[in-house]
Design a protein around this motif. Structure first.
Motif, short mmCIF file in Angstrom:
data_model
loop_
_atom_site.label_atom_id
_atom_site.label_comp_id
_atom_site.label_asym_id
_atom_site.label_seq_id
_atom_site.Cartn_x
_atom_site.Cartn_y
_atom_site.Cartn_z
N ILE A 14 28.86 37.99 25.09
CA ILE A 14 28.27 38.50 26.34
C ILE A 14 28.70 39.94 26.56
CG2 ILE A 14 28.33 38.25 28.85
CD1 ILE A 14 28.58 35.21 28.39
N LEU A 15 29.96 40.21 26.31
CA LEU A 15 30.49 41.57 26.46
C LEU A 15 29.78 42.54 25.51
CD1 LEU A 15 32.62 42.98 28.17
CD2 LEU A 15 34.25 42.56 26.34
N LEU A 16 29.51 42.11 24.29
CA LEU A 16 28.79 42.95 23.33
C LEU A 16 27.40 43.29 23.83
CD1 LEU A 16 28.53 44.30 20.55
CD2 LEU A 16 27.76 42.09 19.66
N ALA A 17 26.70 42.30 24.38
CA ALA A 17 25.36 42.55 24.91
C ALA A 17 25.40 43.56 26.06
CB ALA A 17 24.73 41.23 25.38
N ILE A 18 26.39 43.41 26.93
CA ILE A 18 26.53 44.34 28.06
C ILE A 18 26.82 45.75 27.56
CG2 ILE A 18 28.00 44.93 30.03
CD1 ILE A 18 28.29 41.89 30.50
N VAL A 19 27.72 45.87 26.60
CA VAL A 19 28.08 47.18 26.07
C VAL A 19 26.88 47.84 25.37
CG1 VAL A 19 29.49 48.32 24.31
CG2 VAL A 19 30.55 46.74 25.92
N LEU A 20 26.10 47.07 24.65
CA LEU A 20 24.93 47.64 23.98
C LEU A 20 23.91 48.16 25.00
CD1 LEU A 20 24.40 45.18 21.02
CD2 LEU A 20 25.23 47.52 20.93
N ILE A 21 23.68 47.39 26.06
CA ILE A 21 22.76 47.83 27.11
C ILE A 21 23.28 49.11 27.78
CG2 ILE A 21 21.83 47.23 29.38
CD1 ILE A 21 21.73 44.29 28.31
N LEU A 22 24.59 49.12 28.07
CA LEU A 22 25.17 50.30 28.70
C LEU A 22 25.12 51.51 27.77
CD1 LEU A 22 28.23 48.82 30.60
CD2 LEU A 22 26.05 49.58 31.54
N ALA A 23 25.24 51.30 26.47
CA ALA A 23 25.15 52.41 25.52
C ALA A 23 23.74 53.03 25.55
CB ALA A 23 25.49 51.93 24.11
N VAL A 24 22.73 52.19 25.68
CA VAL A 24 21.36 52.70 25.77
C VAL A 24 21.17 53.50 27.06
CG1 VAL A 24 18.94 52.00 26.02
CG2 VAL A 24 20.38 50.90 24.30
N VAL A 25 21.68 52.96 28.18
CA VAL A 25 21.56 53.67 29.46
C VAL A 25 22.34 54.99 29.40
CG1 VAL A 25 22.07 53.55 31.93
CG2 VAL A 25 21.19 51.54 30.75
N TYR A 26 23.52 54.97 28.76
CA TYR A 26 24.33 56.18 28.61
C TYR A 26 23.54 57.24 27.85
CZ TYR A 26 28.13 59.21 27.09
OH TYR A 26 28.92 60.29 26.84
N THR A 27 22.90 56.84 26.76
CA THR A 27 22.11 57.76 25.96
C THR A 27 20.94 58.32 26.77
OG1 THR A 27 22.70 56.53 23.98
CG2 THR A 27 20.81 58.00 23.81
N MET A 28 20.32 57.46 27.57
CA MET A 28 19.22 57.93 28.41
C MET A 28 19.72 58.93 29.45
SD MET A 28 17.16 54.32 28.76
CE MET A 28 16.38 54.75 30.27
N GLY A 29 20.96 58.76 29.91
CA GLY A 29 21.55 59.71 30.85
C GLY A 29 21.79 61.06 30.21
N ILE A 30 22.23 61.04 28.96
CA ILE A 30 22.45 62.29 28.23
C ILE A 30 21.11 63.01 28.01
CG2 ILE A 30 23.20 63.23 26.00
CD1 ILE A 30 25.68 62.11 26.83
N MET A 31 20.06 62.23 27.74
CA MET A 31 18.74 62.82 27.51
C MET A 31 18.07 63.26 28.81
SD MET A 31 17.46 60.08 24.60
CE MET A 31 15.79 60.24 25.09
N GLY A 32 18.61 62.84 29.95
CA GLY A 32 18.04 63.24 31.23
C GLY A 32 17.01 62.29 31.79
N LEU A 33 16.87 61.11 31.20
CA LEU A 33 15.88 60.15 31.69
C LEU A 33 16.38 59.36 32.90
CD1 LEU A 33 14.65 58.81 28.23
CD2 LEU A 33 13.59 60.54 29.68
N VAL A 34 17.67 59.23 33.03
CA VAL A 34 18.28 58.62 34.21
C VAL A 34 19.33 59.61 34.73
CG1 VAL A 34 17.92 56.23 33.43
CG2 VAL A 34 20.05 57.36 32.87
N PRO A 35 19.76 59.46 35.97
CA PRO A 35 20.76 60.40 36.49
C PRO A 35 22.02 60.43 35.61
CG PRO A 35 19.88 59.05 38.26
CD PRO A 35 19.33 58.50 36.98
N PHE A 36 22.51 61.62 35.33
CA PHE A 36 23.68 61.76 34.45
C PHE A 36 24.90 61.09 35.04
CE2 PHE A 36 27.44 63.97 32.82
CZ PHE A 36 27.26 63.73 31.47
#
Length: 58
Positions: free
Chosen positions: A9-31
């Motif tokens: 479960i923790l792995l799934a959460i971390v993978l999702i958060l990694a995608v959101v983190y990347t989207m934040g770096i790209m500017g698609l979500v608030p940094f």
């Protein structure tokens, strides 16, 4: 909860958060989201290290 299930479960959460983190770096979500995800990952890492030490490093 069994340890293996918890880590899956923790792995799934971390993978999702990694995608959101990347989207934040790209500017698609608030940094600021990436900032909070970084804080969460650091706290999680420290928690898991302490837990492993308390269990005798198994």
């Amino acid at each position: 909860m069994e340890k293996r299930t918890f880590y899956r479960i923790l792995l799934a959460i971390v993978l999702i958060l990694a995608v959101v983190y990347t989207m934040g770096i790209m500017g698609l979500v608030p940094f600021q989201w990436s900032y909070y995800i970084t804080i969460f990952m650091i706290v999680l890492f420290i928690y898991l290290k302490i837990e492993k030490r308390l269990q005798g490093g198994q």
